[in-house]
Scaffold this motif. Structure first.
Motif, PDB file in Angstrom:
ATOM      1  N   SER A 122       2.360  60.612  11.999  1.00 51.42           N
ATOM      2  CA  SER A 122       1.107  60.451  12.738  1.00 51.42           C
ATOM      3  C   SER A 122       0.465  61.805  13.021  1.00 51.42           C
ATOM      4  CB  SER A 122       1.356  59.707  14.047  1.00 51.42           C
ATOM      5  OG  SER A 122       2.294  60.396  14.849  1.00 51.42           O
ATOM      6  N   LEU A 123      -0.852  61.826  13.072  1.00 49.68           N
ATOM      7  CA  LEU A 123      -1.591  63.038  13.416  1.00 49.68           C
ATOM      8  C   LEU A 123      -2.985  62.642  13.910  1.00 49.68           C
ATOM      9  CD1 LEU A 123      -1.462  66.153  13.477  1.00 49.68           C
ATOM     10  CD2 LEU A 123      -2.522  66.159  11.224  1.00 49.68           C
ATOM     11  N   TYR A 124      -3.420  63.294  14.977  1.00 49.01           N
ATOM     12  CA  TYR A 124      -4.739  63.052  15.560  1.00 49.01           C
ATOM     13  C   TYR A 124      -5.455  64.387  15.722  1.00 49.01           C
ATOM     14  CZ  TYR A 124      -2.569  58.569  16.664  1.00 49.01           C
ATOM     15  OH  TYR A 124      -1.916  57.363  16.573  1.00 49.01           O
ATOM     16  N   ILE A 125      -6.770  64.334  15.676  1.00 48.04           N
ATOM     17  CA  ILE A 125      -7.575  65.530  15.856  1.00 48.04           C
ATOM     18  C   ILE A 125      -8.662  65.240  16.887  1.00 48.04           C
ATOM     19  CG2 ILE A 125      -9.075  64.926  13.902  1.00 48.04           C
ATOM     20  CD1 ILE A 125      -9.379  67.974  13.377  1.00 48.04           C
ATOM     21  N   GLY A 126      -8.917  66.213  17.750  1.00 45.87           N
ATOM     22  CA  GLY A 126      -9.927  66.041  18.785  1.00 45.87           C
ATOM     23  C   GLY A 126     -10.750  67.301  18.977  1.00 45.87           C
ATOM     24  N   TRP A 127     -11.919  67.135  19.623  1.00 44.77           N
ATOM     25  CA  TRP A 127     -12.826  68.241  19.855  1.00 44.77           C
ATOM     26  C   TRP A 127     -13.130  68.345  21.349  1.00 44.77           C
ATOM     27  CZ3 TRP A 127     -12.791  65.005  15.752  1.00 44.77           C
ATOM     28  CH2 TRP A 127     -12.757  65.589  14.479  1.00 44.77           C
ATOM     29  N   GLY A 128     -12.924  69.530  21.909  1.00 49.59           N
ATOM     30  CA  GLY A 128     -13.199  69.755  23.313  1.00 49.59           C
ATOM     31  C   GLY A 128     -14.673  70.042  23.566  1.00 49.59           C
ATOM     32  N   LYS A 129     -15.074  69.941  24.817  1.00 53.66           N
ATOM     33  CA  LYS A 129     -16.468  70.183  25.206  1.00 53.66           C
ATOM     34  C   LYS A 129     -16.879  71.617  24.899  1.00 53.66           C
ATOM     35  CE  LYS A 129     -17.779  68.210  28.977  1.00 53.66           C
ATOM     36  NZ  LYS A 129     -17.990  67.877  30.430  1.00 53.66           N
ATOM     37  N   GLY A 131     -16.039  73.303  22.328  1.00 54.14           N
ATOM     38  CA  GLY A 131     -16.019  73.563  20.894  1.00 54.14           C
ATOM     39  C   GLY A 131     -14.628  73.762  20.321  1.00 54.14           C
ATOM     40  N   SER A 132     -13.597  73.690  21.163  1.00 51.36           N
ATOM     41  CA  SER A 132     -12.221  73.866  20.702  1.00 51.36           C
ATOM     42  C   SER A 132     -11.776  72.671  19.865  1.00 51.36           C
ATOM     43  CB  SER A 132     -11.279  74.033  21.895  1.00 51.36           C
ATOM     44  OG  SER A 132     -11.381  72.927  22.779  1.00 51.36           O
ATOM     45  N   VAL A 133     -10.811  72.908  18.986  1.00 53.60           N
ATOM     46  CA  VAL A 133     -10.243  71.862  18.131  1.00 53.60           C
ATOM     47  C   VAL A 133      -8.781  71.669  18.526  1.00 53.60           C
ATOM     48  CG1 VAL A 133      -9.752  71.128  15.772  1.00 53.60           C
ATOM     49  CG2 VAL A 133     -11.804  72.472  16.254  1.00 53.60           C
ATOM     50  N   TRP A 134      -8.376  70.422  18.701  1.00 52.93           N
ATOM     51  CA  TRP A 134      -7.024  70.084  19.132  1.00 52.93           C
ATOM     52  C   TRP A 134      -6.391  69.163  18.099  1.00 52.93           C
ATOM     53  CZ3 TRP A 134      -5.251  71.284  24.336  1.00 52.93           C
ATOM     54  CH2 TRP A 134      -6.202  71.973  25.097  1.00 52.93           C
ATOM     55  N   LEU A 135      -5.093  69.372  17.835  1.00 59.71           N
ATOM     56  CA  LEU A 135      -4.355  68.497  16.930  1.00 59.71           C
ATOM     57  C   LEU A 135      -3.021  68.143  17.577  1.00 59.71           C
ATOM     58  CD1 LEU A 135      -5.624  70.899  14.578  1.00 59.71           C
ATOM     59  CD2 LEU A 135      -5.346  68.698  13.432  1.00 59.71           C
ATOM     60  N   ALA A 136      -2.612  66.869  17.419  1.00 58.84           N
ATOM     61  CA  ALA A 136      -1.353  66.429  18.020  1.00 58.84           C
ATOM     62  C   ALA A 136      -0.838  65.193  17.301  1.00 58.84           C
ATOM     63  CB  ALA A 136      -1.551  66.125  19.508  1.00 58.84           C
ATOM     64  N   SER A 137       0.444  64.930  17.465  1.00 56.83           N
ATOM     65  CA  SER A 137       1.064  63.757  16.859  1.00 56.83           C
ATOM     66  C   SER A 137       0.828  62.498  17.684  1.00 56.83           C
ATOM     67  CB  SER A 137       2.579  63.981  16.687  1.00 56.83           C
ATOM     68  OG  SER A 137       2.824  65.003  15.754  1.00 56.83           O
ATOM     69  N   MET A 139      -2.016  60.520  20.533  1.00 57.66           N
ATOM     70  CA  MET A 139      -3.339  60.533  21.160  1.00 57.66           C
ATOM     71  C   MET A 139      -3.268  60.961  22.613  1.00 57.66           C
ATOM     72  SD  MET A 139      -5.630  57.320  19.860  1.00 57.66           S
ATOM     73  CE  MET A 139      -4.346  56.069  19.976  1.00 57.66           C
ATOM     74  N   LYS A 140      -2.203  60.579  23.298  1.00 60.82           N
ATOM     75  CA  LYS A 140      -2.107  60.854  24.734  1.00 60.82           C
ATOM     76  C   LYS A 140      -2.114  62.344  25.034  1.00 60.82           C
ATOM     77  CE  LYS A 140       1.696  58.422  24.972  1.00 60.82           C
ATOM     78  NZ  LYS A 140       2.105  58.198  23.580  1.00 60.82           N
ATOM     79  N   CYS A 141      -1.800  63.163  24.036  1.00 60.48           N
ATOM     80  CA  CYS A 141      -1.851  64.615  24.234  1.00 60.48           C
ATOM     81  C   CYS A 141      -3.287  65.134  24.245  1.00 60.48           C
ATOM     82  CB  CYS A 141      -1.076  65.331  23.128  1.00 60.48           C
ATOM     83  SG  CYS A 141       0.679  64.931  23.049  1.00 60.48           S
ATOM     84  N   LEU A 142      -4.213  64.346  23.717  1.00 58.63           N
ATOM     85  CA  LEU A 142      -5.591  64.807  23.557  1.00 58.63           C
ATOM     86  C   LEU A 142      -6.556  64.213  24.581  1.00 58.63           C
ATOM     87  CD1 LEU A 142      -5.933  64.481  19.666  1.00 58.63           C
ATOM     88  CD2 LEU A 142      -5.136  66.450  20.976  1.00 58.63           C
ATOM     89  N   LYS A 143      -6.171  63.130  25.224  1.00 59.87           N
ATOM     90  CA  LYS A 143      -7.131  62.347  26.006  1.00 59.87           C
ATOM     91  C   LYS A 143      -7.749  63.127  27.178  1.00 59.87           C
ATOM     92  CE  LYS A 143      -3.638  60.165  28.980  1.00 59.87           C
ATOM     93  NZ  LYS A 143      -4.142  60.700  30.266  1.00 59.87           N
ATOM     94  N   ASP A 144      -7.018  64.072  27.744  1.00 58.23           N
ATOM     95  CA  ASP A 144      -7.545  64.803  28.897  1.00 58.23           C
ATOM     96  C   ASP A 144      -8.299  66.067  28.511  1.00 58.23           C
ATOM     97  OD1 ASP A 144      -6.464  62.946  30.670  1.00 58.23           O
ATOM     98  OD2 ASP A 144      -4.544  63.998  30.762  1.00 58.23           O
ATOM     99  N   GLU A 145      -8.178  66.484  27.252  1.00 59.82           N
ATOM    100  CA  GLU A 145      -8.766  67.756  26.831  1.00 59.82           C
ATOM    101  C   GLU A 145      -9.968  67.593  25.905  1.00 59.82           C
ATOM    102  OE1 GLU A 145      -7.642  70.326  28.255  1.00 59.82           O
ATOM    103  OE2 GLU A 145      -5.746  69.564  29.054  1.00 59.82           O
ATOM    104  N   CYS A 146     -10.120  66.412  25.331  1.00 58.89           N
ATOM    105  CA  CYS A 146     -11.127  66.242  24.286  1.00 58.89           C
ATOM    106  C   CYS A 146     -12.198  65.229  24.695  1.00 58.89           C
ATOM    107  CB  CYS A 146     -10.461  65.773  22.989  1.00 58.89           C
ATOM    108  SG  CYS A 146      -9.241  66.937  22.346  1.00 58.89           S
ATOM    109  N   VAL A 147     -13.416  65.503  24.291  1.00 58.26           N
ATOM    110  CA  VAL A 147     -14.503  64.557  24.528  1.00 58.26           C
ATOM    111  C   VAL A 147     -14.568  63.533  23.403  1.00 58.26           C
ATOM    112  CG1 VAL A 147     -15.877  66.165  25.879  1.00 58.26           C
ATOM    113  CG2 VAL A 147     -16.148  66.131  23.390  1.00 58.26           C
ATOM    114  N   ARG A 148     -13.929  63.845  22.290  1.00 59.46           N
ATOM    115  CA  ARG A 148     -13.887  62.945  21.136  1.00 59.46           C
ATOM    116  C   ARG A 148     -12.624  63.216  20.346  1.00 59.46           C
ATOM    117  NH1 ARG A 148     -15.906  63.395  15.695  1.00 59.46           N
ATOM    118  NH2 ARG A 148     -16.697  65.490  16.156  1.00 59.46           N
ATOM    119  N   PHE A 149     -11.954  62.168  19.913  1.00 58.63           N
ATOM    120  CA  PHE A 149     -10.785  62.360  19.043  1.00 58.63           C
ATOM    121  C   PHE A 149     -10.633  61.170  18.121  1.00 58.63           C
ATOM    122  CE2 PHE A 149      -9.224  60.911  23.195  1.00 58.63           C
ATOM    123  CZ  PHE A 149      -8.533  59.747  22.865  1.00 58.63           C
ATOM    124  N   GLN A 150      -9.881  61.357  17.041  1.00 52.85           N
ATOM    125  CA  GLN A 150      -9.733  60.325  16.017  1.00 52.85           C
ATOM    126  C   GLN A 150      -8.418  60.523  15.277  1.00 52.85           C
ATOM    127  OE1 GLN A 150     -13.162  61.715  13.563  1.00 52.85           O
ATOM    128  NE2 GLN A 150     -11.661  62.063  11.928  1.00 52.85           N
TER     129      GLN A 150
END
Length: 411
Positions: A122-129, A131-137, A139-150
């Protein structure tokens, strides 16, 4: 950073505003393969989830080209950092395995991420407000830091160097097998290779045996169905010829409600193959009680996936308690060969083939997601031979007519 208590150890690396964090299960080189891993000059760092089955041949090719290059560990994943240094963006296409990884290149301040062809890991990618880019295995790692993820698309890589492209938005598909190209052609094409049982068998045997690469105890999930029984049969025969510290008898595992047909069928196959068989049972109430935890780990509300994940989740806890950290499993066979019941309604071979491709392309949302997350929740890794890259090339090239039910020969 999401930490599961069942993981082996963690690691973190920072360079300027870039951070790599990793929770390790440690199946290959448990003693020295801690992550992130680096190239020799420590200018390239990589955090990886997965297994690289062709790491030895890749390492040999690198050393032939650069005889004085030094590898710091015996980890199968270290080769990724050296390969990226040598081949750049081509690295993902050269790997044979299941993987999700992120590379940080301090030489130019860029980063690169990739996911295996089918999306087994599994792998997810998200974008912070900001402009930062976040990647994690998860989704729960991204939900508080990203305005959008997929979900990170399987068979793609993402390069920060390409983020400015309006066409790709940083993503490039590196996995382009012939059956994808046939499916996407206008009009679509269907494969026509005659069925050769010897070629198919040898490709599948190779797929199973390469996945037995492990420095820790492993086993096989055995429900007694055709797909898991084939995996178990090949692995059981192969392990008898291997000299391992874990012995030459394969461990097999099955779970079900008391008296369920899976337990009976799994037991019969295990007795025939001579595996060291472990049966587990659970009650309906235990299954219901586990549902909230299952959803928390697999991160989907798809009803069928949750239903299938629940026994696998319960079984993985017991498998890990026995000291086993890796299992072989039979996911993918029904998608590749049209094994689901509704496939008998296919009006022609073209529609049959197109549906198998659609099913394979969606595996990362369903069966692969279930197999990966239900087991990894307890620190167990599931490997799936039916989704081997070389085996898929063989199996998906077969004339679809050979996979269809011949109504004239029906009982």
């Amino acid at each position: 950073m999401c930490c599961h208590f069942s993981m082996y150890r963690s690691g973190m690396f920072q360079w300027k505003n870039f951070f790599l964090a990793h929770e390790r299960l440690a199946i290959i080189d448990p003693t020295s393969g801690d992550q992130p891993l680096f190239n020799e000059g420590k200018t390239i760092a990589v955090a990886v989830n997965g297994e690289i089955y062709n790491h030895k041949s890749l390492k040999a090719a690198i050393l032939q080209k650069h005889p004085n290059k030094k590898f710091a560990t015996q980890s199968d994943c270290e080769v990724i950092s050296h390969l990226y240094e040598d081949q750049g963006d081509k690295v993902a296409s050269l790997l044979d395995g299941m993987f999700s990884f992120v590379i940080l290149d301090s030489r130019d301040g860029s980063f690169y991420a990739a996911r295996d062809p089918i999306g087994i890991t599994s792998l997810y990618i998200g974008w912070g407000k900001d402009g930062s880019v976040w990647l994690a295995s998860e989704m729960k790692c991204l939900k508080d830091e990203c305005v959008r993820f997929q979900q990170f698309p399987p068979g793609h890589y993402f390069s920060s160097k390409d983020m400015g492209s309006s066409k790709t938005q940083g993503f490039t598909r590196y996995y382009n097998p012939q059956f994808y190209l046939d499916f996407e052609a206008s009009p679509p094409r269907s494969p026509s290779t005659p069925y050769d049982p010897k070629v198919l068998r040898e490709a599948f045997e190779a797929a199973v045996i390469k996945r037995m690469m492990s420095d820790v105890p492993f086993g096989v999930l055995l429900s007694g169905g055709l797909d898991s029984s084939l995996v178990a049969a090949i692995a059981s025969r192969a392990i008898k010829s291997q000299d391992t510290v874990w012995g030459n008898r394969l461990h097999s595992f099955c779970i079900g409600l008391p008296g369920s047909p899976d337990l009976k069928a799994g037991r019969e196959v295990a007795q025939f193959l001579g595996t060291d068989h472990h049966e587990f049972t659970f009650t309906v109430q235990e299954g219901i009680d586990a549902i909230s935890d299952v959803i928390q780990h697999i991160e989907t509300y798809d009803v069928t996936t949750i239903r299938a994940s629940t026994p696998m989740f319960l079984m993985s806890r017991k498998i890990k308690a026995l000291g086993v950290k890796m299992v072989l499993s039979g996911e993918g066979s029904d998608e590749v060969f049209g094994g689901y019941l509704y496939f008998h309604k296919a009006p022609n071979k073209d529609e049959f083939f197109q549906e198998t491709v659609r099913k394979v392309q969606a595996l990362h949302q369903y069966d692969c997601l279930r197999a990966n997350k239900s087991t990894m929740a307890w620190g167990v890794e599931a490997r799936v031979p039916f989704l081997d890259r070389n085996f898929l090339d063989v199996a998906m090239a077969i004339d679809p007519t050979e996979k269809m039910i011949d109504r004239s020969k029906a009982w």
